[in-house]
Design an enzyme around this catalytic site. Structure first.
Site, PDB file in Angstrom:
ATOM      1  N   ASN A   1      20.962  22.222  59.094  1.00 22.22           N
ATOM      2  CA  ASN A   1      20.135  21.735  60.191  1.00 22.22           C
ATOM      3  C   ASN A   1      19.490  22.853  61.000  1.00 22.22           C
ATOM      4  OD1 ASN A   1      19.289  19.617  62.237  1.00 22.22           O
ATOM      5  ND2 ASN A   1      20.665  20.858  63.502  1.00 22.22           N
TER       6      ASN A   1
ATOM      7  N   TYR B   1       5.882  27.421  60.538  1.00 26.25           N
ATOM      8  CA  TYR B   1       6.804  26.280  60.504  1.00 26.25           C
ATOM      9  C   TYR B   1       6.447  25.337  59.360  1.00 26.25           C
ATOM     10  CZ  TYR B   1       9.777  22.579  62.494  1.00 26.25           C
ATOM     11  OH  TYR B   1      10.743  21.634  62.715  1.00 26.25           O
TER      12      TYR B   1
ATOM     13  N   ASP C   1      25.168  33.208  62.152  1.00 27.81           N
ATOM     14  CA  ASP C   1      23.719  33.212  62.022  1.00 27.81           C
ATOM     15  C   ASP C   1      23.410  32.917  60.560  1.00 27.81           C
ATOM     16  OD1 ASP C   1      21.037  33.795  61.689  1.00 27.81           O
ATOM     17  OD2 ASP C   1      21.081  35.609  62.905  1.00 27.81           O
ATOM     18  N   VAL C   2      22.769  31.777  60.290  1.00 27.88           N
ATOM     19  CA  VAL C   2      22.595  31.355  58.898  1.00 27.88           C
ATOM     20  C   VAL C   2      21.607  32.212  58.135  1.00 27.88           C
ATOM     21  CG1 VAL C   2      23.236  28.965  59.423  1.00 27.88           C
ATOM     22  CG2 VAL C   2      20.807  29.637  59.442  1.00 27.88           C
TER      23      VAL C   2
ATOM     24  N   ASP D   1      26.928  27.571  64.873  1.00 25.84           N
ATOM     25  CA  ASP D   1      25.797  27.906  65.726  1.00 25.84           C
ATOM     26  C   ASP D   1      25.922  29.358  66.151  1.00 25.84           C
ATOM     27  OD1 ASP D   1      23.695  25.829  67.314  1.00 25.84           O
ATOM     28  OD2 ASP D   1      23.909  27.805  68.247  1.00 25.84           O
TER      29      ASP D   1
ATOM     30  N   SER E   1       6.428  18.008  59.330  1.00 26.22           N
ATOM     31  CA  SER E   1       5.618  19.225  59.226  1.00 26.22           C
ATOM     32  C   SER E   1       5.799  19.915  57.883  1.00 26.22           C
ATOM     33  CB  SER E   1       5.977  20.204  60.360  1.00 26.22           C
ATOM     34  OG  SER E   1       5.657  19.644  61.608  1.00 26.22           O
TER      35      SER E   1
ATOM     36  N   THR F   1      14.481  17.213  71.819  1.00 29.11           N
ATOM     37  CA  THR F   1      15.498  18.263  71.718  1.00 29.11           C
ATOM     38  C   THR F   1      15.088  19.434  72.599  1.00 29.11           C
ATOM     39  OG1 THR F   1      14.444  19.481  69.911  1.00 29.11           O
ATOM     40  CG2 THR F   1      15.893  17.635  69.295  1.00 29.11           C
TER      41      THR F   1
END
Length: 253
Positions: A88, A152, A61-62, A37, A141, A187
């Site tokens: 994720n 998104y 940071d992905v 994370d 979505s 969340t």
């Protein structure tokens, strides 16, 4: 159940929400878990909940491909192998299309799409050795449109089809690739909705089960799809949506 005993799992965006629940689930089933994370303090809090000999907190940071390469290298250095990658991490930007800035568009694509691809690419050599599994967290979505959520929708749709393409490319290497597609889930990302009683009730009306999803419910499906119980499932996008995708769009009677 100890389906992941002696196995090593990376979970991105593991400091809260779906990622934290997923990390707890894999650890409860015997897995060694690498928590990834950008939020170092929150990550440390989750790490303290898990067995110290089977957890590693790694800040990354992905959307940075070098950081993702380092994430995988650090995992293998610590635990000697990699069996499961759970991509994720995700961010959300919404609004009318004409109001979306270049920066907002790129932020969503960089995290939600680039980050998934970077993770899969970096993990593949190690997953091929263990005949491992990738699970990508997408969304309903990604299989249908929403009002005022074009970045998104585009990103999650890309990940759904990326999952299918990777499943085809990686199948003969023994690596399975699947996606899970939750609906509205409780969340931090959805806190504004959860605190708006009227809006929440309106949205819940569109869900046949009549309520929002909980992170633990998604974690249980991720664990199943990643496990040997799903050994012949690959290229699938599994709806965790309380029946939303069963609807043809008619309002409740």
């Amino acid at each position: 159940m100890n389906r992941f005993e002696s196995k090593v799992v990376i979970v991105t965006s593991a400091a809260s929400g779906i990622g934290a629940s997923t990390a707890r689930r894999f650890a409860s089933e015997g897995g060694s878990v690498v928590l990834v994370d950008r939020n170092e303090m929150a990550l440390a809090d989750i790490a303290r909940e898990l067995p110290s000999d089977r957890v590693l907190a790694h800040v990354a940071d992905v959307s940075d491909s070098d950081a993702v390469d380092a994430m995988v290298a650090t995992t293998v250095k610590r635990f000697g192998r990699l069996d499961v990658l759970v991509n994720n991490a995700g961010v959300h930007e919404g609004g009318e299309p004409q109001s979306i800035t270049n920066e907002q568009w790129r932020q969503v694509m960089a995290t939600d799409v680039d980050g998934v691809f970077f993770g899969c690419r970096a993990a593949l050599p190690h997953l091929a050795k263990t005949k491992g599994s990738i699970v990508n967290t997408t969304s309903v979505s990604g299989t249908g449109g929403d009002w005022s959520m074009s970045p998104y929708n585009a990103a999650k749709g890309a990940v759904v089809n990326l999952t299918r393409a990777l499943a085809m490319d990686l199948g003969k290497k023994g690596v399975r690739v699947n996606a899970v597609c939750p609906t509205l889930t409780r969340t931090g990302m959805t806190a504004d909705v959860m605190n708006d009683g009227k809006l929440l009730a309106k949205l819940a009306e569109q869900i046949p089960l009549g309520r929002v999803c909980e992170p633990d419910e998604i974690a249980s499906v991720i664990a199943f799809v990643a496990s040997e119980d799903a050994s012949f499932i690959t290229g699938s996008d599994v709806a965790i949506d309380g029946g939303v995708s069963a609807s043809n769009g008619q309002p409740p009677q």
